[in-house]
Scaffold this motif. Structure first.
Motif, PDB file in Angstrom:
ATOM      1  N   ARG A 592       0.842  -1.206   0.000  1.00  0.00           N
ATOM      2  CA  ARG A 592       0.000   0.000   0.000  1.00  0.00           C
ATOM      3  C   ARG A 592       0.875   1.254   0.000  1.00  0.00           C
ATOM      4  N   CYS A 596       1.431   4.238  -2.943  1.00  0.00           N
ATOM      5  CA  CYS A 596       1.404   5.689  -2.711  1.00  0.00           C
ATOM      6  C   CYS A 596       2.628   6.355  -3.333  1.00  0.00           C
ATOM      7  N   ASP A 654      -3.302   6.802   1.224  1.00  0.00           N
ATOM      8  CA  ASP A 654      -4.162   5.637   1.422  1.00  0.00           C
ATOM      9  C   ASP A 654      -4.720   5.716   2.836  1.00  0.00           C
ATOM     10  N   VAL A 715      -6.073   7.086  -2.569  1.00  0.00           N
ATOM     11  CA  VAL A 715      -5.986   5.749  -3.151  1.00  0.00           C
ATOM     12  C   VAL A 715      -7.198   4.937  -2.718  1.00  0.00           C
ATOM     13  N   SER A 717      -9.266   2.031  -1.435  1.00  0.00           N
ATOM     14  CA  SER A 717      -8.843   0.950  -0.549  1.00  0.00           C
ATOM     15  C   SER A 717     -10.038   0.411   0.213  1.00  0.00           C
TER      16      SER A 717
END
Length: 758
Positions: A592, A596, A654, A715, A717
């Protein structure tokens, strides 16, 4: 032992309303919400009026972060309310709203039995933790825990209310309640419909299911989901100026108080020229405390001018000096006893000296809130009423009660919004002072009083973010991989010190003495890098200073991210490796965060950090590996007409599942600006006990004209939601330091950046 969160009971309330209260076991508090005429209270979270207005109680301080929209949104989505008919009110102080995740986070600060048995209370459902948090009505607003603490209770409250509304409609229509739907403030069944308002009182007769059916959680936000459909409830009033902050309270016949503090926490008032100030027009009286002098006036300006004329004098003990702070940090870094507070693999392997070594420093950083400390108090017939913005309202209430020898049950605290806080309103010195002043104002004049600190007093009495000095060292393989990394950080045990003030009511100097030489993992949190480095050791060297340290937005992460990401960049540069690919190569365990970094690079058109290009990169993770939030920032900077010019900040973030996209973007953008302020200024030195930064103009804060272009991408998620309030701050300073190295060839290793170059 795990406890069921709630069971619903039905009761009655005075004032013409109905009450659907709930019980927690153990609990020793009354049902918190009192419905007014024509209202029904459901659970601890919401009231529903005959007019269809849904009022949601919010137990967190609104200080600009949008929590008075976020929690009502969660209730409204679960309930099926019409957002145009949703209102909000501050929740009363009650154990019903205990912030259990924050109690877990701060367990080392309040831990029972004098700190024995670490880890005894390390889960939100632990019985001991629940008892502690509920009996102390611990609802503190801090560390971005609003969603973690309150999303599920808000959803359950909305679902319970929705269920009984459906039951009331089903009884009216003689259908199964599960066949009814709730949307836009209406219960429907085929062509039949009834508004929430007309069903509310009938709904109070029903018991909701023990496990009310929840709607599916809001989908992961891609920018087009319903998560963007909820406008901020506080925005119209803030735009037209009608929104009430702590300093806006006005009571009938109210006096205004200005105050003077000494140049050190232990300074004692020794004298003042009463005759010089007595001629000030509008002056009503003077209140002399052991460590302050306050003037009462018909206006605040009259009181302030009178204090200037009276020129109070103080005897000073423990004067703060920047030279002494620097010397203490130097000594501790070189020879102080280190405590291992975090480790990965075999740590530093016992190696005394690792080859690659750099030192980083940070000066005390101040909050610079727009609204200075303000509190209003009225003492009448042994009862103190207190209007104040507090991030820890029950602790402020207890401190005010103790100051004037009242039972805490005789103190009523009305929560007010704060005009900015950045964690400054976790402290409550002004609550103590206004209680003392109110006692004198009531005895001598029979009038309530509002205390407002001047900007200078706010700076003088501030508890800044801790100063620190750190030595980072690494063992690097021939191909540039980091094999071992050690961080040795010298700083006060600031989190423990803060905890003694907040939870034990200690004076600043007593708190410093009680935690001296104690290791403090929270004071150096974030120093363990997010990278897959096999062996890492983080050591804390406690330093005792005369300067009280406090919490500030992002707290230790604002320091440790700067140190870690500057160090990683320096290693990459020395090895001749490109900084982005170097970081991504170490992030196999955190895809993750790698995502980014890649997104930020695309958004910023990353040039590899080439010399003269002026681009710098940094990333950071807050929270756990499995959940938490991630951010990558690329700064573009260089020389401008007025010195250093920050031209652009790009961030890829995120946050897990985004609950409200607009608020998330606002918080990240605000965090980036705050991080920029901390990187370039927002700090102070001390001379003869006085901070050298007396006004906002001395702090080199970013102006609107000088703010860089900002681009933020969220992002998508499905991870648990993470609060965006603090995540935007930490990575700005290292990204900017790395950008300045690219632009100038100079390496800046001290915060704020432009005070010294390495």
């Amino acid at each position: 032992m795990k406890l069921t969160r709630r069971r619903v009971l039905v009761g009655a309330a005075a004032g013409g309303g109905l009450l659907v209260a709930f019980s927690l076991v153990p609990r020793n508090y009354a049902a918190p919400l009192a419905p007014g005429p024509g209202e029904t209270a459901f659970d601890a979270w919401l009231k529903l009026g005959r007019d269809g207005i849904v009022t949601v109680a919010v137990p967190q301080l609104e200080m600009g972060q949008g929590v008075t929209t976020l929690l009502p949104q969660i209730v409204a989505m679960e309930l099926g309310a019409d957002w145009r008919q949703v209102a909000v009110e501050p929740a009363p102080i009650s154990g019903a709203y205990a912030n259990l995740p924050l109690a877990v986070r701060w367990e080392p600060l309040w831990r029972p039995l004098g700190g024995a048995f670490p880890g005894l209370v390390d889960e939100p459902d632990d019985l001991l933790l629940r008892r502690w948090a509920q009996t102390r009505a611990f609802t503190a607003t801090a560390e971005g825990t609003a969603l973690a603490a309150y999303e599920q209770p808000c959803r359950e409250a909305g679902a319970s209310a929705r269920a009984v509304l459906q039951m009331a409609a089903a009884e009216r229509w003689d259908v199964a309640w599960e066949e009814c739907a709730a949307q836009d403030g209406l219960i429907t069944h085929g062509a039949r419909r009834a508004s929430f308002g007309e069903l509310a009182e009938a709904a109070a007769r029903f018991d909701p299911p023990s496990r009310p059916p929840l709607r599916p959680a809001a989908p992961a936000d891609d920018g087009a989901s319903e998560a963007i459909a909820f406008a901020r409830l506080d925005l119209p009033a803030k735009v037209d100026g009608s929104y009430l902050f702590a300093g806006d309270v006005r009571l009938p016949d109210m006096l205004h108080a200005a105050i003077r503090h000494g140049p050190a926490p232990q300074a004692e008032l020794t004298g003042y020229n009463l005759a010089a100030g007595s001629g000030q027009r509008g002056l009503v009286g003077v209140v002399q405390g052991k460590r302050f002098l306050a003037a009462l006036g018909e206006t605040w300006w009259a009181a302030e001018q009178a204090l200037d004329a009276m020129a109070p004098r103080f005897a000073v003990t423990g004067m703060v000096e920047s030279t002494a702070i620097a010397a203490a940090l130097d000594e501790a870094l070189a020879r102080g006893e280190a405590h291992r507070v975090a480790e990965q693999g075999t740590g530093d392997g016992g190696v005394e000296r690792l080859r690659f070594m750099r030192r980083y420093d940070a000066a005390p950083a101040v909050h610079a809130t727009l609204e200075t400390a303000s509190a209003t108090a009225r003492l009448s017939h042994g009862r103190l009423e207190l209007w104040i913005a507090s991030q820890a309202p029950e602790q402020a209430r207890a401190a005010a009660a103790k100051a004037i020898d009242l039972s805490i049950s005789d103190v009523v605290l009305y929560p007010m919004a704060a005009g900015g806080s950045f964690d400054r309103r976790l402290e409550h010195e002004h609550a103590i002072e206004v209680a003392l002043i109110a006692r004198e104002a009531a005895a001598e004049h029979g009038r309530p009083v509002q205390l407002t600190w001047s900007r200078w007093q706010e700076q003088l009495a501030a508890h800044p973010r801790l100063p620190a000095a750190a030595l980072f060292s690494a063992q690097v393989s021939a191909d540039g991989r980091i094999e071992r990394l050690r961080a040795r950080i010298a700083c006060p045990p600031a989190a423990r010190e803060f905890g003694r003030r907040l939870f034990a009511g200690r004076t600043p100097w007593a708190a410093i003495a009680e935690v001296a030489d104690q290791p403090d993992a929270l004071a150096v949190e974030g120093a363990l890098p997010p990278y897959a480095i096999g062996n890492v050791a983080v050591d804390h060297v406690p330093v005792r200073l005369t300067l009280p340290a406090g919490r500030l937005r992002a707290h230790a992460h604002g320091l440790t991210c700067f140190m870690v990401e500057s160090f990683i960049d320096e290693i990459a540069r020395e090895q001749g490796l490109e900084p982005l690919s170097y970081r991504i190569g170490m992030l196999g365990g955190d895809l993750r965060l790698a995502e980014c970094l890649q997104r930020a690079a695309r958004l910023a058109t990353w040039d590899g950090g080439a010399p003269g290009g002026g681009q710098g990169l940094a990333c950071h993770r807050m929270g756990g590996v499995a959940e938490g939030g991630r951010i990558a920032v690329i700064a573009t900077a260089g020389r401008g007409e007025r010195g250093v010019e920050v031209r652009r900040l790009v961030a890829a973030v995120d946050l897990g599942r985004v609950v409200n996209r607009d608020i998330a973007l606002q918080q990240i953008e605000g965090g980036l600006i705050h991080g920029l302020a901390l990187a370039l200024g927002c700090a102070t030195s001390y001379s003869q006990g006085l901070p050298t930064s007396r006004r906002l103009a001395h702090l080199n804060l970013p102006t609107l004209a000088a703010c860089p272009d900002i681009t933020v991408e969220l992002v998508r998620s499905d991870a648990p939601p993470f609060d965006p309030g603090e995540l935007g701050v930490p990575a700005v300073a290292p990204a900017l330091a790395n950008a300045l190295h690219s632009a100038t060839g100079l390496r800046f290793r001290r915060l704020p950046l432009l005070t010294a170059a390495g």
